[in-house]
Design a protein around this motif. Structure first.
Motif, short mmCIF file in Angstrom:
data_model
loop_
_atom_site.label_atom_id
_atom_site.label_comp_id
_atom_site.label_asym_id
_atom_site.label_seq_id
_atom_site.Cartn_x
_atom_site.Cartn_y
_atom_site.Cartn_z
N GLY A 12 14.86 -11.71 -3.39
CA GLY A 12 13.29 -12.30 -2.78
C GLY A 12 12.46 -11.96 -1.86
O GLY A 12 11.94 -12.23 -1.53
N HIS A 13 13.59 -10.47 -0.98
CA HIS A 13 13.34 -10.06 0.07
C HIS A 13 12.28 -9.52 0.42
O HIS A 13 11.61 -8.52 -1.08
N VAL A 14 10.63 -9.74 0.67
CA VAL A 14 9.48 -9.26 0.62
C VAL A 14 9.45 -8.27 1.65
O VAL A 14 9.50 -8.48 2.64
N PHE A 15 9.19 -7.12 0.99
CA PHE A 15 8.91 -5.22 2.41
C PHE A 15 7.54 -4.61 2.08
O PHE A 15 7.39 -5.42 1.35
N GLU A 16 7.33 -4.40 3.48
CA GLU A 16 6.53 -3.48 3.14
C GLU A 16 6.29 -1.96 2.79
O GLU A 16 7.56 -1.78 3.41
N ALA A 17 5.83 -0.69 1.87
CA ALA A 17 6.11 0.17 2.02
C ALA A 17 4.45 1.14 1.62
O ALA A 17 3.86 0.34 0.68
N TRP A 18 4.79 1.90 1.93
CA TRP A 18 3.20 3.04 2.22
C TRP A 18 3.59 4.12 0.97
O TRP A 18 4.71 4.84 0.60
N PHE A 19 2.77 4.64 0.31
CA PHE A 19 2.71 5.67 -0.85
C PHE A 19 1.38 6.35 -0.61
O PHE A 19 0.22 5.77 -0.20
N GLY A 20 1.87 7.62 -0.97
CA GLY A 20 0.86 8.45 -1.12
C GLY A 20 -0.65 7.85 -2.09
O GLY A 20 -2.54 8.10 -2.19
N SER A 21 -0.44 6.83 -3.00
CA SER A 21 -1.21 6.97 -4.65
C SER A 21 -0.82 5.50 -5.02
O SER A 21 0.92 5.58 -4.98
N SER A 22 -1.64 4.89 -5.82
CA SER A 22 -1.11 4.30 -6.62
C SER A 22 0.24 4.70 -7.48
O SER A 22 1.38 4.64 -7.86
N ALA A 23 -0.79 6.18 -7.88
CA ALA A 23 0.47 6.62 -8.81
C ALA A 23 1.34 7.51 -8.79
O ALA A 23 2.64 7.83 -8.76
N PRO A 37 14.48 -2.67 1.42
CA PRO A 37 15.59 -2.18 2.18
C PRO A 37 16.69 -2.57 2.82
O PRO A 37 17.71 -2.42 3.90
N TYR A 38 16.87 -4.33 3.30
CA TYR A 38 17.49 -4.78 2.97
C TYR A 38 18.97 -5.32 2.47
O TYR A 38 19.78 -5.33 2.95
N CYS A 39 18.99 -4.97 0.47
CA CYS A 39 19.82 -5.36 -0.38
C CYS A 39 20.28 -3.91 -0.69
O CYS A 39 21.27 -4.20 -1.12
N GLY A 40 19.39 -3.17 -0.91
CA GLY A 40 19.17 -2.56 -1.48
C GLY A 40 19.85 -1.73 -3.76
O GLY A 40 19.10 -1.09 -3.91
N ASP A 41 19.18 -3.00 -3.19
CA ASP A 41 18.23 -3.56 -4.74
C ASP A 41 17.58 -3.01 -5.36
O ASP A 41 16.05 -2.40 -4.65
N ALA A 42 17.81 -2.05 -6.63
CA ALA A 42 16.07 -1.56 -7.25
C ALA A 42 15.41 -1.90 -8.12
O ALA A 42 14.63 -0.97 -8.51
N GLN A 43 15.69 -3.33 -7.89
CA GLN A 43 14.86 -4.03 -9.42
C GLN A 43 13.66 -4.93 -8.31
O GLN A 43 14.38 -5.31 -6.95
N VAL A 44 12.85 -3.42 -7.36
CA VAL A 44 11.82 -4.32 -6.64
C VAL A 44 10.70 -4.16 -7.48
O VAL A 44 9.89 -3.61 -8.44
N GLY A 45 9.42 -4.54 -7.54
CA GLY A 45 7.74 -4.65 -8.07
C GLY A 45 6.83 -5.11 -6.96
O GLY A 45 7.39 -6.02 -5.84
N LYS A 46 5.91 -5.53 -7.77
CA LYS A 46 5.02 -5.62 -5.90
C LYS A 46 4.64 -7.50 -5.99
O LYS A 46 4.62 -8.24 -7.33
N ALA A 47 4.65 -7.95 -4.63
CA ALA A 47 4.89 -9.09 -4.41
C ALA A 47 3.33 -9.11 -4.65
O ALA A 47 2.59 -8.25 -4.23
N VAL A 48 2.79 -10.53 -4.19
CA VAL A 48 1.05 -11.11 -4.42
C VAL A 48 0.76 -10.88 -2.94
O VAL A 48 1.79 -10.88 -1.97
N MET A 49 -0.43 -10.44 -2.78
CA MET A 49 -0.77 -9.47 -1.35
C MET A 49 -1.92 -10.25 -0.81
O MET A 49 -2.62 -10.57 -2.38
N ALA A 50 -2.35 -10.37 -0.28
CA ALA A 50 -3.54 -11.22 0.51
C ALA A 50 -4.67 -10.17 0.56
O ALA A 50 -4.55 -8.58 0.96
#
Length: 155
Positions: A12-23, A37-50
């Motif tokens: 459940g680690h939440v972190f910020e990542a930058w990309f060139g685009s949604s694609a 970046p905390y545990c190396g888990d590749a099962q990552v998805g978008k978190a709820v953002m304000a």
């Protein structure tokens, strides 16, 4: 550029990542390149953002009420540089006496764990999935805060 709040499924680690685009995000996600970046888990998805809502040009923001708690401010750049430098120095000190083994890290770490090789301090490269496998086997590994330049790549 676009920024996403991401969350790993394992812890459940939440972190910020930058990309060139949604694609770009979708492409990197599909190829397994987006990892926690905390545990190396590749099962990552978008978190709820304000949502970032921009005020209309003809409206003025309401003045903030006096708060009894301090308001967060932008970090002092000099303090941030000092913090990053302290982390870099701590990593450098931790790697003193450690041997760079490159992509052979997983094999050597396992060999040491299972008593097939003398224990020693090593560092190198390992894919996030392989690091997770090492941890699940009980092999003691930890990510470094900063990338390490391999000895053969230094000027």
């Amino acid at each position: 550029m676009i920024v996403f709040d991401l969350k790993c499924a394992a812890h459940g680690h939440v972190f910020e990542a930058w990309f060139g685009s949604s694609a770009d995000y979708e492409d990197q996600q599909a190829r397994g390149l987006v990892t926690c970046p905390y545990c190396g888990d590749a099962q990552v998805g978008k978190a709820v953002m304000a949502p970032a809502v921009v005020a209309k040009g003809n409206s003025r923001p309401e003045p903030a009420p006096a708060a009894s708690t301090p308001v967060a401010t932008t970090p002092d750049p000099a303090k941030m540089r000092a913090l990053v430098e302290a982390l870099a120095q701590a990593q450098q000190k931790a790697l003193e006496g450690s041997t760079w083994v490159g992509r052979d890290f997983a094999a050597q770490a396992r060999a040491m764990h299972y008593g097939e090789q003398d224990r020693a301090s090593i560092h190198g490269e390992v894919a996030p999935a392989e690091a997770k496998a090492l941890i699940s086997e009980g092999v003691e590994v930890a990510p470094l805060p900063f990338p390490v330049v391999p000895p053969h790549a230094k000027n």
